[in-house]
Design an enzyme around this catalytic site. Structure first.
Site, PDB file in Angstrom:
ATOM      1  N   HIS A 117       0.849  -1.297  -0.028  1.00  0.00           N
ATOM      2  CA  HIS A 117       0.067  -0.066   0.022  1.00  0.00           C
ATOM      3  C   HIS A 117       0.848   1.188   0.032  1.00  0.00           C
ATOM      4  CE1 HIS A 117       0.600  -1.121   4.203  1.00  0.00           C
ATOM      5  NE2 HIS A 117       0.517   0.247   4.657  1.00  0.00           N
ATOM      6  N   HIS A 147       0.450   5.367   1.209  1.00  0.00           N
ATOM      7  CA  HIS A 147      -0.125   6.353   2.015  1.00  0.00           C
ATOM      8  C   HIS A 147       0.174   7.753   0.952  1.00  0.00           C
ATOM      9  CE1 HIS A 147      -0.099   4.190   5.873  1.00  0.00           C
ATOM     10  NE2 HIS A 147       0.984   3.530   5.275  1.00  0.00           N
TER      11      HIS A 147
END
Length: 134
Positions: free
Chosen positions: A99, A101
């Site tokens: 992932h 951010h």
């Protein structure tokens, strides 16, 4: 992966505050509520981190990161973004699903996202000779 929280979010098993979704990626609000507008972008196909993510999935992910970043700046009143990633537990990765951010920024927001380093422990030339790829 059945026990991966981000896979469960991507598959609709767990709820999320979706910002954007396409066939390959999902962008949703980070529930930490640490910074206004903090968004996570994930590939829907499970990959532990960038080292485990194939080139096609990585390309889709970065296109979504760019699209969401543009949206935050052009439509939501932010001036810029910080992109953060930790790949592997040794780097501070806490959720084992790749992932990125996105931290939206405004001028003068005084958010400090840069790590504070104690200084290099080896000579730059020695490190260079170990990591050069050419």
């Amino acid at each position: 992966m059945n026990d991966c929280i981000f896979c469960q979010i991507a598959n609709g098993v767990l709820p999320s505050m979706k910002i954007y979704e396409d066939n390959y990626t999902l962008a949703f609000m980070d529930v930490a509520e640490d910074v206004d507008g903090h968004v996570l972008v994930i590939p829907k196909k499970h990959a532990k981190n960038i080292l485990d993510c194939d080139s096609t999935e990585l390309s889709h992910l970065m296109e979504t990161v760019k699209k969401v970043s543009h949206h935050l700046v052009e439509k939501c009143g932010y001036n810029g973004v910080n992109l953060l990633n930790a790949s592997d537990e040794s780097a501070g990765q806490s959720v084992p699903h790749f992932h990125i951010h996105i931290i939206p920024r405004k001028k003068g927001d005084n958010i400090d996202v840069w790590p504070h380093f104690d200084g290099a422990k080896q000579k730059i030339e020695d490190v260079f000779s170990k990591i050069t790829m050419i």
